[in-house]
Design a protein around this motif. Structure first.
Motif, PDB file in Angstrom:
ATOM      1  N   GLU A 213      38.433  48.940  52.907  1.00 44.77           N
ATOM      2  CA  GLU A 213      37.147  48.860  53.576  1.00 44.77           C
ATOM      3  C   GLU A 213      35.983  49.096  52.632  1.00 44.77           C
ATOM      4  O   GLU A 213      34.859  48.682  52.918  1.00 44.77           O
ATOM      5  CB  GLU A 213      37.091  49.893  54.711  1.00 44.77           C
ATOM      6  N   GLN A 214      36.224  49.816  51.504  1.00 44.62           N
ATOM      7  CA  GLN A 214      35.120  50.084  50.589  1.00 44.62           C
ATOM      8  C   GLN A 214      34.619  48.776  49.983  1.00 44.62           C
ATOM      9  O   GLN A 214      35.405  47.990  49.455  1.00 44.62           O
ATOM     10  CB  GLN A 214      35.558  51.021  49.453  1.00 44.62           C
ATOM     11  N   PRO A 215      33.303  48.542  50.046  1.00 46.68           N
ATOM     12  CA  PRO A 215      32.737  47.281  49.535  1.00 46.68           C
ATOM     13  C   PRO A 215      33.075  47.025  48.071  1.00 46.68           C
ATOM     14  O   PRO A 215      33.343  45.884  47.685  1.00 46.68           O
ATOM     15  CB  PRO A 215      31.230  47.470  49.725  1.00 46.68           C
ATOM     16  N   GLU A 216      33.057  48.085  47.236  1.00 50.79           N
ATOM     17  CA  GLU A 216      33.315  47.893  45.815  1.00 50.79           C
ATOM     18  C   GLU A 216      34.736  47.372  45.586  1.00 50.79           C
ATOM     19  O   GLU A 216      34.963  46.450  44.794  1.00 50.79           O
ATOM     20  CB  GLU A 216      33.108  49.198  45.036  1.00 50.79           C
ATOM     21  N   ILE A 217      35.695  47.987  46.300  1.00 49.23           N
ATOM     22  CA  ILE A 217      37.095  47.572  46.118  1.00 49.23           C
ATOM     23  C   ILE A 217      37.311  46.171  46.685  1.00 49.23           C
ATOM     24  O   ILE A 217      37.989  45.331  46.088  1.00 49.23           O
ATOM     25  CB  ILE A 217      38.040  48.586  46.785  1.00 49.23           C
ATOM     26  N   ARG A 218      36.690  45.906  47.858  1.00 47.10           N
ATOM     27  CA  ARG A 218      36.827  44.586  48.464  1.00 47.10           C
ATOM     28  C   ARG A 218      36.253  43.503  47.524  1.00 47.10           C
ATOM     29  O   ARG A 218      36.856  42.433  47.357  1.00 47.10           O
ATOM     30  CB  ARG A 218      36.107  44.537  49.809  1.00 47.10           C
ATOM     31  N   ASN A 219      35.113  43.821  46.927  1.00 47.83           N
ATOM     32  CA  ASN A 219      34.504  42.855  46.011  1.00 47.83           C
ATOM     33  C   ASN A 219      35.363  42.634  44.764  1.00 47.83           C
ATOM     34  O   ASN A 219      35.434  41.520  44.224  1.00 47.83           O
ATOM     35  CB  ASN A 219      33.107  43.317  45.600  1.00 47.83           C
ATOM     36  N   THR A 220      36.010  43.719  44.320  1.00 48.12           N
ATOM     37  CA  THR A 220      36.896  43.584  43.155  1.00 48.12           C
ATOM     38  C   THR A 220      38.065  42.663  43.481  1.00 48.12           C
ATOM     39  O   THR A 220      38.404  41.751  42.706  1.00 48.12           O
ATOM     40  CB  THR A 220      37.419  44.958  42.714  1.00 48.12           C
ATOM     41  N   PHE A 221      38.700  42.895  44.643  1.00 46.89           N
ATOM     42  CA  PHE A 221      39.811  42.021  45.050  1.00 46.89           C
ATOM     43  C   PHE A 221      39.328  40.584  45.272  1.00 46.89           C
ATOM     44  O   PHE A 221      40.041  39.615  44.974  1.00 46.89           O
ATOM     45  CB  PHE A 221      40.459  42.551  46.328  1.00 46.89           C
ATOM     46  N   LYS A 222      38.108  40.449  45.797  1.00 48.83           N
ATOM     47  CA  LYS A 222      37.568  39.106  46.017  1.00 48.83           C
ATOM     48  C   LYS A 222      37.369  38.379  44.691  1.00 48.83           C
ATOM     49  O   LYS A 222      37.663  37.172  44.579  1.00 48.83           O
ATOM     50  CB  LYS A 222      36.223  39.218  46.760  1.00 48.83           C
ATOM     51  N   GLU A 223      36.887  39.107  43.689  1.00 45.19           N
ATOM     52  CA  GLU A 223      36.697  38.501  42.376  1.00 45.19           C
ATOM     53  C   GLU A 223      38.042  38.122  41.754  1.00 45.19           C
ATOM     54  O   GLU A 223      38.188  37.052  41.136  1.00 45.19           O
ATOM     55  CB  GLU A 223      35.949  39.476  41.458  1.00 45.19           C
ATOM     56  N   ILE A 224      39.045  39.004  41.924  1.00 45.29           N
ATOM     57  CA  ILE A 224      40.387  38.687  41.415  1.00 45.29           C
ATOM     58  C   ILE A 224      40.936  37.438  42.094  1.00 45.29           C
ATOM     59  O   ILE A 224      41.512  36.555  41.439  1.00 45.29           O
ATOM     60  CB  ILE A 224      41.343  39.884  41.631  1.00 45.29           C
ATOM     61  N   GLN A 225      40.731  37.340  43.403  1.00 44.99           N
ATOM     62  CA  GLN A 225      41.219  36.167  44.136  1.00 44.99           C
ATOM     63  C   GLN A 225      40.528  34.896  43.637  1.00 44.99           C
ATOM     64  O   GLN A 225      41.179  33.856  43.449  1.00 44.99           O
ATOM     65  CB  GLN A 225      40.977  36.340  45.634  1.00 44.99           C
ATOM     66  N   TYR A 226      39.230  34.995  43.408  1.00 48.24           N
ATOM     67  CA  TYR A 226      38.488  33.819  42.949  1.00 48.24           C
ATOM     68  C   TYR A 226      38.973  33.375  41.562  1.00 48.24           C
ATOM     69  O   TYR A 226      39.209  32.185  41.329  1.00 48.24           O
ATOM     70  CB  TYR A 226      36.988  34.143  42.898  1.00 48.24           C
ATOM     71  N   LEU A 227      39.132  34.342  40.656  1.00 49.82           N
ATOM     72  CA  LEU A 227      39.545  34.002  39.292  1.00 49.82           C
ATOM     73  C   LEU A 227      40.959  33.426  39.263  1.00 49.82           C
ATOM     74  O   LEU A 227      41.233  32.452  38.538  1.00 49.82           O
ATOM     75  CB  LEU A 227      39.464  35.242  38.392  1.00 49.82           C
ATOM     76  N   THR A 228      41.858  34.021  40.038  1.00 49.61           N
ATOM     77  CA  THR A 228      43.229  33.508  40.049  1.00 49.61           C
ATOM     78  C   THR A 228      43.301  32.143  40.725  1.00 49.61           C
ATOM     79  O   THR A 228      44.109  31.297  40.330  1.00 49.61           O
ATOM     80  CB  THR A 228      44.177  34.487  40.757  1.00 49.61           C
ATOM     81  N   GLN A 229      42.451  31.907  41.710  1.00 51.51           N
ATOM     82  CA  GLN A 229      42.427  30.584  42.337  1.00 51.51           C
ATOM     83  C   GLN A 229      41.933  29.529  41.346  1.00 51.51           C
ATOM     84  O   GLN A 229      42.466  28.412  41.290  1.00 51.51           O
ATOM     85  CB  GLN A 229      41.523  30.603  43.574  1.00 51.51           C
ATOM     86  N   GLU A 230      40.914  29.902  40.551  1.00 51.05           N
ATOM     87  CA  GLU A 230      40.436  28.989  39.518  1.00 51.05           C
ATOM     88  C   GLU A 230      41.518  28.733  38.474  1.00 51.05           C
ATOM     89  O   GLU A 230      41.736  27.594  38.040  1.00 51.05           O
ATOM     90  CB  GLU A 230      39.193  29.567  38.836  1.00 51.05           C
ATOM     91  N   ALA A 231      42.205  29.800  38.067  1.00 56.25           N
ATOM     92  CA  ALA A 231      43.281  29.655  37.093  1.00 56.25           C
ATOM     93  C   ALA A 231      44.416  28.805  37.660  1.00 56.25           C
ATOM     94  O   ALA A 231      45.036  28.004  36.944  1.00 56.25           O
ATOM     95  CB  ALA A 231      43.815  31.022  36.665  1.00 56.25           C
ATOM     96  N   LEU A 232      44.685  28.948  38.946  1.00 59.71           N
ATOM     97  CA  LEU A 232      45.731  28.159  39.606  1.00 59.71           C
ATOM     98  C   LEU A 232      45.361  26.678  39.606  1.00 59.71           C
ATOM     99  O   LEU A 232      46.212  25.812  39.351  1.00 59.71           O
ATOM    100  CB  LEU A 232      45.929  28.666  41.030  1.00 59.71           C
ATOM    101  N   THR A 233      44.099  26.386  39.893  1.00 62.30           N
ATOM    102  CA  THR A 233      43.641  24.991  39.862  1.00 62.30           C
ATOM    103  C   THR A 233      43.757  24.414  38.456  1.00 62.30           C
ATOM    104  O   THR A 233      44.194  23.278  38.260  1.00 62.30           O
ATOM    105  CB  THR A 233      42.180  24.893  40.347  1.00 62.30           C
ATOM    106  N   GLU A 234      43.363  25.213  37.453  1.00 58.46           N
ATOM    107  CA  GLU A 234      43.476  24.769  36.066  1.00 58.46           C
ATOM    108  C   GLU A 234      44.933  24.518  35.690  1.00 58.46           C
ATOM    109  O   GLU A 234      45.259  23.549  34.997  1.00 58.46           O
ATOM    110  CB  GLU A 234      42.869  25.817  35.129  1.00 58.46           C
ATOM    111  N   MET A 235      45.820  25.395  36.149  1.00 57.87           N
ATOM    112  CA  MET A 235      47.231  25.251  35.834  1.00 57.87           C
ATOM    113  C   MET A 235      47.798  23.991  36.478  1.00 57.87           C
ATOM    114  O   MET A 235      48.569  23.251  35.854  1.00 57.87           O
ATOM    115  CB  MET A 235      48.000  26.492  36.312  1.00 57.87           C
ATOM    116  N   ARG A 236      47.420  23.724  37.724  1.00 58.12           N
ATOM    117  CA  ARG A 236      47.902  22.513  38.382  1.00 58.12           C
ATOM    118  C   ARG A 236      47.395  21.263  37.669  1.00 58.12           C
ATOM    119  O   ARG A 236      48.121  20.267  37.549  1.00 58.12           O
ATOM    120  CB  ARG A 236      47.468  22.527  39.847  1.00 58.12           C
ATOM    121  N   ALA A 237      46.146  21.320  37.191  1.00 62.15           N
ATOM    122  CA  ALA A 237      45.601  20.187  36.441  1.00 62.15           C
ATOM    123  C   ALA A 237      46.374  19.979  35.146  1.00 62.15           C
ATOM    124  O   ALA A 237      46.661  18.843  34.747  1.00 62.15           O
ATOM    125  CB  ALA A 237      44.122  20.419  36.146  1.00 62.15           C
TER     126      ALA A 237
END
Length: 371
Positions: A213-237
Motif C-alpha cells: 500500500e505504501q506509494p513509494e514501494i508501489r511505485n518501485t514495483f511499477k517501475e520494475i514492471q515497466y522496465l521488465t516489460q520493455e526488456a521483454l519486448t526487446e527480447m521478443r524483437a
C-alpha cells in the motif's frame, strides 16, 4: 611427349593446386587468371559473371591495356558484345576465337588510348556440369586468332575454374545453412531462458505492486514492471530477428507480424510480382526490421507504412511514418545504430538507401536494391 605438352600439363597442375587451396571467390579468380597469363602466350584477360537474367559483372581483370582499364573499365562494364550475347543465348559451348570485339573497339575510339595491339580476344564459358557462371576472355597483342591447341588449353583451365566456382558457392550455401541453424538454436535458448525469466519478473512486480500500500514501494514495483516489460519486448524483437516468423506467407506478411509484435499498426502496399531469392528476401526483411524498430523507439507513433515495388531490374522498399522525425547533418554520423546497420546491409548488395526527414515531419526511408 613434346615439351609444350609437358609445359601445359605443369601449368594445369599448378592452377589446379591453387584453385583447390583458395576459399575466397575474387582472390581465387584473380590468382588463376594471373597464373594462366604467366604460363601461356595470352597476355591480358578478364572474367565476367553473368546471372540468370543475362546481366554481366566484371569480376577480375589482369594486365589490361589503357584503353580498356580507363574509367574503371567502363567499356568492359557496360554495353553489348558478341561473346556475352552468345553466352546469353546458350550458343557458346566451348572456347572460341572472336573475329572482332566491339568493346575493345569502342574503348579505343572513346578514350583515344593505346590498346597495346589488342584488337581481338578468345572467350570460353565458365561452367560446372549444366550450371553456367560466366566467361573467361583472354587476348594477345597483334593476334587475331589462336590455335586449336591454345583454345584446348583455355577450355581445360576454364573447366577447372568453373569447378572451383561451384565448390565455393556450395561452401557458402552450407555456411548459410549452418548460420540459420545456429540462429534458430540461439532463438530457442533465449525464448526458453531469458524470455521466460523476464516474464516471471513482470508477474512478480505486478503482484508486489498490488500487495503493497505504501506509494513509494508501489511505485518501485511499477517501475520494475515497466522496465521488465520493455526488456521483454526487446527480447521478443531479438528472437524475431534471429528466427523470423511469418516469412512462409510472404515477406510483407512477415513484416506485418513483426510490427504487430512491436505494437505497431502496419499498412502494406505492394506493386509487382514478389518472387525473390531467399538471400534478397532476408536482406529486405532485416532492413525493414531495423526501420520498424526505429519507429517504435524514436518516432513516437504507433503506425507505419510499407511500400514494396518489384520491377525487372530493381526492388524499391519505402518505410514511412508520421512521427517526430530527425534533422540529419551530413557532416555528422547517422543518428542511430539502426540507420547505420541498414546502410551497411544495403551497401553489401550494391543498393542505395536515402532518408527524408525533419523535426516533427516524420521519416521516409527509401531503399533500392538491384534485382
Amino acid at each position: 611427349m613434346q615439351s609444350n605438352e609437358l609445359s601445359n600439363i605443369g601449368l594445369l597442375k599448378e592452377i589446379a593446386e591453387f584453385l583447390n587451396e583458395e576459399t575466397e571467390m575474387e582472390q581465387m579468380l584473380q590468382g588463376a587468371l594471373r597464373k594462366l597469363l604467366e604460363g601461356t602466350i595470352f597476355e591480358t584477360g578478364w572474367i565476367f559473371f553473368i546471372d540468370k537474367k543475362g546481366r554481366q559483372e566484371l569480376i577480375v581483370h589482369e594486365n589490361l591495356p589503357n584503353a580498356l582499364e580507363e574509367n574503371d573499365c567502363r567499356h568492359l562494364q557496360k554495353g553489348g558484345c558478341w561473346c556475352v550475347s552468345r553466352f546469353r543465348n546458350g550458343e557458346l559451348k566451348k572456347a572460341s576465337n572472336i573475329i572482332e570485339c566491339k568493346r575493345i573497339e569502342n574503348a579505343r575510339r572513346a578514350e583515344n588510348e593505346d590498346n597495346a595491339g589488342i584488337t581481338h580476344h578468345a572467350t570460353v564459358p565458365l561452367q560446372s556440369g549444366h550450371e553456367r557462371f560466366g566467361l573467361l576472355n583472354v587476348a594477345t597483342p597483334n593476334t587475331i586468332r589462336f590455335s586449336e591447341g591454345e583454345l584446348a588449353l583455355l577450355e581445360s583451365v576454364a573447366f577447372q575454374i568453373g569447378s572451383a566456382v561451384k565448390r565455393i558457392l556450395l561452401t557458402k550455401q552450407e555456411q548459410q545453412v549452418a548460420l540459420v541453424q545456429e540462429r534458430n538454436r540461439l532463438a530457442r535458448d533465449l525464448h526458453d531462458s531469458v524470455n521466460q525469466l523476464l516474464f516471471s519478473v513482470t508477474l512478480t512486480a505486478r503482484g508486489g505492486m498490488e500487495m503493497k500500500e505504501q506509494p513509494e514501494i508501489r511505485n518501485t514495483f511499477k517501475e520494475i514492471q515497466y522496465l521488465t516489460q520493455e526488456a521483454l519486448t526487446e527480447m521478443r524483437a531479438l528472437i524475431w530477428q534471429l528466427r523470423p516468423k511469418g516469412l512462409e506467407s510472404g515477406i510483407m506478411e512477415g513484416l506485418k507480424g513483426y510490427g504487430e509484435m512491436l505494437g505497431l499498426g502496419i499498412q502494406v502496399n505492394v506493386k509487382g510480382v514478389i518472387n525473390l531469392p531467399a538471400s534478397m528476401e532476408e536482406t529486405l526483411f532485416r532492413i525493414a526490421q531495423e526501420a520498424l524498430n526505429n519507429v517504435r523507439k524514436h518516432a513516437g507513433v504507433l503506425n507505419a507504412e510499407l511500400y514494396l515495388t518489384v520491377t525487372s531490374t530493381d526492388i524499391l522498399l519505402v518505410i514511412k511514418d508520421e512521427g517526430r522525425g530527425f534533422q540529419l547533418d551530413d557532416s555528422k554520423k547517422l543518428p542511430s545504430m539502426g540507420l547505420q546497420s541498414m546502410k551497411d546491409r544495403v551497401n553489401s548488395v550494391g543498393g542505395t538507401i536515402d532518408w527524408v526527414s525533419g523535426l516533427n515531419k516524420g521519416t521516409e526511408i527509401l531503399v533500392r536494391l538491384p534485382y
